[in-house]
Design a protein around this motif. Structure first.
Motif, short mmCIF file in Angstrom:
data_model
loop_
_atom_site.label_atom_id
_atom_site.label_comp_id
_atom_site.label_asym_id
_atom_site.label_seq_id
_atom_site.Cartn_x
_atom_site.Cartn_y
_atom_site.Cartn_z
N UNK A 107 -6.99 2.94 5.02
CA UNK A 107 -6.24 2.29 5.26
C UNK A 107 -6.18 1.75 6.20
N UNK A 108 -6.53 1.55 7.19
CA UNK A 108 -7.17 0.94 8.59
C UNK A 108 -7.19 -0.43 8.11
N UNK A 109 -8.74 -0.66 7.33
CA UNK A 109 -9.34 -2.12 6.50
C UNK A 109 -8.22 -2.51 5.46
N UNK A 110 -7.17 -1.80 4.76
CA UNK A 110 -6.73 -1.58 3.64
C UNK A 110 -5.40 -3.44 4.37
N UNK A 111 -5.22 -2.80 5.53
CA UNK A 111 -4.15 -3.11 6.13
C UNK A 111 -4.60 -4.48 6.94
N UNK A 112 -5.50 -4.21 8.08
CA UNK A 112 -6.12 -5.86 8.52
C UNK A 112 -6.45 -6.39 7.67
N UNK A 113 -6.69 -6.13 6.09
CA UNK A 113 -6.68 -7.12 5.62
C UNK A 113 -5.46 -8.28 4.81
N UNK A 114 -4.33 -7.19 5.24
CA UNK A 114 -3.58 -7.86 4.71
C UNK A 114 -1.84 -7.69 3.41
N UNK A 115 -2.64 -5.52 3.53
CA UNK A 115 -1.98 -4.73 2.30
C UNK A 115 -1.13 -4.48 3.69
N UNK A 116 0.90 -4.18 3.20
CA UNK A 116 1.73 -4.52 3.64
C UNK A 116 2.21 -2.92 4.05
N UNK A 117 2.13 -1.57 4.07
CA UNK A 117 2.12 0.03 4.38
C UNK A 117 3.74 0.13 4.05
N UNK A 118 3.73 0.70 2.67
CA UNK A 118 5.07 1.07 1.56
C UNK A 118 5.68 1.95 2.75
N UNK B 102 0.93 -1.06 -0.07
CA UNK B 102 -0.29 0.42 0.30
C UNK B 102 0.61 1.57 0.01
N UNK B 103 0.59 1.67 -1.22
CA UNK B 103 1.41 3.13 -1.14
C UNK B 103 -0.02 4.53 -1.46
N UNK B 104 0.57 5.43 -1.97
CA UNK B 104 -0.39 6.82 -1.64
C UNK B 104 0.27 7.77 -3.46
N UNK B 105 -1.14 7.55 -3.82
CA UNK B 105 0.16 8.47 -4.78
C UNK B 105 0.18 9.69 -4.88
N UNK B 106 -0.01 10.37 -4.18
CA UNK B 106 0.40 11.53 -3.23
C UNK B 106 2.19 11.63 -3.26
N UNK B 107 2.55 12.56 -4.13
CA UNK B 107 4.04 13.03 -4.43
C UNK B 107 5.07 12.93 -3.04
N UNK B 108 4.10 13.34 -2.17
CA UNK B 108 5.57 13.71 -0.67
C UNK B 108 4.29 12.92 0.37
N UNK B 109 5.43 12.50 1.31
CA UNK B 109 4.59 12.15 2.66
C UNK B 109 4.75 10.70 2.92
N UNK B 110 4.23 9.82 3.88
CA UNK B 110 4.35 8.86 4.35
C UNK B 110 2.52 8.08 4.32
N UNK B 111 2.27 6.88 4.18
CA UNK B 111 1.41 6.08 3.78
C UNK B 111 0.97 6.22 5.88
N UNK B 112 -0.11 6.37 6.11
CA UNK B 112 -0.19 6.13 7.56
C UNK B 112 -2.19 5.63 7.72
N UNK B 113 -1.86 4.57 7.40
CA UNK B 113 -3.33 3.82 8.03
C UNK B 113 -3.96 4.52 9.07
N UNK B 114 -5.22 5.23 8.93
CA UNK B 114 -5.93 5.88 9.85
C UNK B 114 -7.17 6.70 9.82
N UNK B 115 -8.02 5.78 8.60
CA UNK B 115 -9.54 5.73 8.13
C UNK B 115 -10.01 4.18 7.61
N UNK B 116 -10.81 4.16 8.67
CA UNK B 116 -11.76 2.40 8.41
C UNK B 116 -12.75 3.04 7.22
#
Length: 325
Positions: A277-288, A259-273
């Motif tokens: 991002x929270x649900x994506x990580x819980x489903x098995x995505x690896x934060x990039x 899991x990455x971001x299409x935004x040019x700068x800044x990190x992935x921060x799983x924060x939303x259900x």
């Protein structure tokens, strides 16, 4: 005086204007003709193509040539000339596997070699200076362009035609009146193994999220044999309805998802259900982390070709930092 190995792969720095557009036709000997001679150098042609046409097999060939060059006791540093379109990908792959303290510096050009305002000669001169600098030993793989030197990790092409098209990463050094000033040295993780032949045919797809997009393309990539998928989410790493379920199906089926971001700068921060991002990580995505989707793809291609476990991919995605010089 240092001895620098110059490895040429084509790109605009080796291109000449023609009826059908600029084409990479110049050889390494052609693009080095303007060098000042402050340092000695040897040249080698690896390939000769615009970088948007490169395949993973050519990237592996560049990695092998760099490894051979730094293993040569008579070589103090390496310069790779490369097209800007995919330089961020090749340079990052080489940084992942670079196991020498000798600097490796990528450079290129925004204007063809036969342009009256060709920028390739100046960029090449600066790259050779950087590759010869003792203060950059241990800095890994760098990108030198228009007087600025940045770390390969995190760099992105952020402008299509600007004299310096790159942003991101860490500024490692810059030139003032022709003199090199080192400002930071990257702290690098342990090198990964060089890619083998399996790397040539790895398939890693990038799926970009936007308002209202469905997971259909994501699922198609998984079901048609992708070895891994990079999901370029919105914001801090989010996706719309159905993506969390698609990610879970992919991971259960053995297809890693980064899991990455299409935004040019800044990190992935799983924060939303609600499919964020929270649900994506819980489903098995690896934060990039703060890796661009293009660089995450190269890391995934290398790791899945080794192969690597889900935990090993997560460990390799730890974001590098820098120390002030």
């Amino acid at each position: 005086m240092a001895h620098i190995r110059i490895l040429a792969t084509g790109g605009t720095i080796a291109s000449h204007s023609g009826r059908d557009g600029a084409a990479s036709v110049g050889r390494a000997e052609d693009i080095t003709a303007s060098l000042s001679g402050r340092h000695s150098y040897s040249v080698q042609d690896i390939t000769n193509a615009n970088s948007f046409r490169l395949r993973l097999a050519e990237v592996r060939a560049v990695a092998e040539a760099v490894q051979a060059a730094v293993a040569d006791e008579g070589v103090d540093g390496v310069v790779v000339t490369h097209g800007t379109d995919t330089m961020e990908e090749t340079a990052f792959l080489l940084d992942l596997v670079h196991d020498s303290r000798k600097p490796v510096v990528f450079t290129g050009a925004q204007r063809p070699a036969d342009s009256p305002m060709a920028d390739g000669p100046a960029n090449l001169e600066e790259a050779v200076t950087a590759a010869a600098a003792s203060g950059l030993r241990g800095a890994g793989v760098l990108v030198s362009f228009a007087g600025q030197i940045r770390s390969a990790r995190g760099i992105r092409k952020t402008h299509t035609v600007a004299a310096n098209p790159f942003g991101g990463g860490v500024e490692v050094a810059h030139f003032v009146a022709g003199a090199l000033h080192i400002t930071a040295v990257p702290v690098r993780p342990a090198p990964l193994p060089l890619p083998g032949e399996d790397f040539d045919n790895v398939r890693v797809e990038i799926i970009v999220c936007a308002l209202g997009t469905t997971p259909d393309l994501f699922s198609h990539a998984v079901h048609t044999g992708a070895d891994a998928v990079v999901l370029a989410g919105t914001g801090v790493g989010n996706a719309g309805a159905g993506f969390a379920e698609a990610v879970q199906d992919a991971v259960r089926g053995g297809c890693p998802v980064i899991l990455c971001s299409r935004v040019p700068a800044g990190p992935v921060v799983p924060a939303y259900g609600a499919g964020g991002g929270l649900d994506l990580v819980r489903a098995g995505a690896i934060p990039g982390g703060d890796l661009a989707p293009t660089q995450a793809r190269m890391l995934a291609a290398l790791l899945t070709s080794l192969p690597a476990t889900q935990d090993e991919i997560l460990q390799a995605l730890t974001t590098g930092t820098s120390r002030n010089n």
